[in-house]
Design a protein around this motif. Structure first.
Motif, short mmCIF file in Angstrom:
data_model
loop_
_atom_site.label_atom_id
_atom_site.label_comp_id
_atom_site.label_asym_id
_atom_site.label_seq_id
_atom_site.Cartn_x
_atom_site.Cartn_y
_atom_site.Cartn_z
N ARG A 108 0.86 -1.19 0.00
CA ARG A 108 0.00 0.00 0.00
C ARG A 108 0.89 1.23 0.00
O ARG A 108 1.86 1.29 0.73
CB ARG A 108 -0.90 0.03 1.23
CG ARG A 108 -2.00 -1.00 1.15
CD ARG A 108 -2.99 -0.83 2.26
NE ARG A 108 -4.05 -1.82 2.07
CZ ARG A 108 -5.08 -1.97 2.86
NH1 ARG A 108 -5.20 -1.20 3.92
NH2 ARG A 108 -5.98 -2.88 2.61
N TYR A 110 0.96 5.38 0.56
CA TYR A 110 0.23 6.42 1.29
C TYR A 110 0.83 7.79 1.00
O TYR A 110 2.03 7.91 0.76
CB TYR A 110 0.35 6.18 2.80
CG TYR A 110 -0.18 4.85 3.28
CD1 TYR A 110 -1.47 4.74 3.77
CD2 TYR A 110 0.63 3.72 3.27
CE1 TYR A 110 -1.95 3.52 4.24
CE2 TYR A 110 0.15 2.50 3.73
CZ TYR A 110 -1.14 2.41 4.21
OH TYR A 110 -1.60 1.20 4.67
N GLU A 116 -4.29 6.58 2.13
CA GLU A 116 -3.92 5.56 1.14
C GLU A 116 -4.14 6.08 -0.28
O GLU A 116 -5.18 6.64 -0.59
CB GLU A 116 -4.76 4.30 1.36
CG GLU A 116 -4.36 3.16 0.46
CD GLU A 116 -5.19 1.91 0.70
OE1 GLU A 116 -5.39 1.17 -0.27
OE2 GLU A 116 -5.64 1.69 1.84
N LYS A 117 -3.11 5.89 -1.13
CA LYS A 117 -3.18 6.30 -2.53
C LYS A 117 -3.53 5.12 -3.44
O LYS A 117 -4.37 5.23 -4.31
CB LYS A 117 -1.85 6.92 -2.97
CG LYS A 117 -1.55 8.24 -2.28
CD LYS A 117 -0.16 8.74 -2.58
CE LYS A 117 -0.06 9.26 -3.99
NZ LYS A 117 1.25 9.91 -4.25
N TYR A 118 -2.82 3.99 -3.26
CA TYR A 118 -3.12 2.78 -4.02
C TYR A 118 -2.62 1.54 -3.31
O TYR A 118 -1.78 1.61 -2.41
CB TYR A 118 -2.58 2.78 -5.45
CG TYR A 118 -1.61 3.85 -5.85
CD1 TYR A 118 -0.26 3.72 -5.61
CD2 TYR A 118 -2.04 5.00 -6.50
CE1 TYR A 118 0.64 4.70 -6.00
CE2 TYR A 118 -1.16 5.99 -6.90
CZ TYR A 118 0.18 5.82 -6.63
OH TYR A 118 1.06 6.79 -7.02
N THR A 119 -3.15 0.39 -3.77
CA THR A 119 -2.80 -0.91 -3.20
C THR A 119 -2.56 -1.90 -4.34
O THR A 119 -3.29 -1.90 -5.33
CB THR A 119 -3.95 -1.46 -2.32
OG1 THR A 119 -4.19 -0.55 -1.26
CG2 THR A 119 -3.61 -2.82 -1.74
N TRP A 120 -1.52 -2.71 -4.19
CA TRP A 120 -1.26 -3.81 -5.12
C TRP A 120 -1.27 -5.10 -4.30
O TRP A 120 -0.67 -5.16 -3.23
CB TRP A 120 0.10 -3.68 -5.81
CG TRP A 120 0.15 -2.49 -6.70
CD1 TRP A 120 -0.24 -2.40 -8.00
CD2 TRP A 120 0.61 -1.19 -6.35
NE1 TRP A 120 -0.05 -1.13 -8.48
CE2 TRP A 120 0.48 -0.36 -7.46
CE3 TRP A 120 1.12 -0.64 -5.18
CZ2 TRP A 120 0.83 0.97 -7.48
CZ3 TRP A 120 1.47 0.70 -5.17
CH2 TRP A 120 1.33 1.47 -6.31
N TYR A 158 6.84 0.15 -11.06
CA TYR A 158 5.59 0.89 -11.17
C TYR A 158 5.89 2.36 -11.41
O TYR A 158 6.87 2.89 -10.91
CB TYR A 158 4.78 0.77 -9.88
CG TYR A 158 4.35 -0.64 -9.57
CD1 TYR A 158 3.12 -1.11 -9.98
CD2 TYR A 158 5.18 -1.49 -8.85
CE1 TYR A 158 2.71 -2.40 -9.69
CE2 TYR A 158 4.79 -2.78 -8.55
CZ TYR A 158 3.55 -3.24 -8.98
OH TYR A 158 3.16 -4.52 -8.69
N ASP A 160 3.55 5.92 -11.28
CA ASP A 160 2.25 6.54 -10.97
C ASP A 160 1.15 5.49 -10.78
O ASP A 160 0.03 5.65 -11.27
CB ASP A 160 1.85 7.54 -12.05
CG ASP A 160 2.73 8.78 -12.04
OD1 ASP A 160 3.13 9.20 -10.94
OD2 ASP A 160 3.02 9.31 -13.13
N GLY A 161 1.48 4.43 -10.08
CA GLY A 161 0.48 3.42 -9.74
C GLY A 161 0.24 2.36 -10.78
O GLY A 161 -0.58 1.47 -10.58
N GLU A 162 0.95 2.41 -11.90
CA GLU A 162 0.76 1.44 -12.97
C GLU A 162 2.00 0.57 -13.13
O GLU A 162 3.12 1.08 -13.15
CB GLU A 162 0.48 2.14 -14.30
CG GLU A 162 -0.78 2.98 -14.31
CD GLU A 162 -2.04 2.17 -14.13
OE1 GLU A 162 -2.12 1.06 -14.69
OE2 GLU A 162 -2.95 2.64 -13.42
#
Length: 194
Positions: A108, A110, A116-120, A158, A160-162
């Motif tokens: 995660r 933050y 929280e911004k994103y989770t993988w 990753y 920017d979350g990708e």
């Protein structure tokens, strides 16, 4: 090593300060050796990740964490599952790799406020290392997995979350990762530095 507030767990430099983590406290000293910060913690196995003037302290194998900008607390909290590893960026974005209820592990990310911004989620990997670029926009994750009875590492990158790239390491287990600037990642494996 015996520290003023218990047994020393680690020392590092934090933007010109000596940062000492003991089994009961986080202490900071200036260049003259004067103590400028001392806070108690309840962490059994405190670990830290430092980038410029940001410090992420987390309890490896347990659930608590705290984020500091130099000696100013920014965020603290508890995760739902035990923490494997963590990383912080120069801007205060931080990542925590943990267990998960439905997956083998998860990471995660933050904001510096603890939002929280994103989770993988990873169904087939245990996360052994995580690193954030100085800006916090890029992340490198190392996952351990088994294939044909052999333990292997996979580096996942990753932006920017990708997910943008992966690389498999058949003969090396990735133990640690570090971004050097925005574009270069260095790692330590059980075989060598790379």
């Amino acid at each position: 090593v015996e520290a003023p507030s218990g047994k020393s767990k680690g020392m590092s430099e934090l933007d010109g300060l000596l940062c000492v983590t003991s089994d009961s406290s986080l202490l900071m000293y200036n260049a003259r050796g004067a103590e400028i910060y001392n806070v108690k913690h309840q962490m059994a196995d405190p670990q830290s990740s430092i980038r410029d003037n940001m410090l992420l302290m987390f309890d490896q194998g347990a659930k608590s964490y705290a984020l500091y900008q130099k000696n100013v607390p920014l965020a603290d909290g508890h995760t739902d599952y035990v923490i494997y590893n963590g990383a912080v960026s120069s801007k205060g974005t931080f990542a925590l790799a943990t267990r998960s209820e439905d997956y083998l592990s998860q990471v995660r990310v933050y904001s510096k406020n603890g939002v929280e911004k994103y989770t993988w989620n990873y169904s087939d990997k245990i996360i052994s290392a995580v690193a954030l670029s100085p800006s916090g926009n890029k992340m490198a994750v190392s996952g351990l997995y088994t294939e044909d009875g052999t333990i292997k590492s996979q580096l996942l990158l990753y932006n920017d979350g990708e997910l943008v790239d992966t690389r498999d390491f058949d003969n090396a287990l990735i133990c640690s990762l570090l971004y050097v600037g925005e574009g270069e990642i260095r790692g330590i494996t059980d075989q060598a530095l790379s």
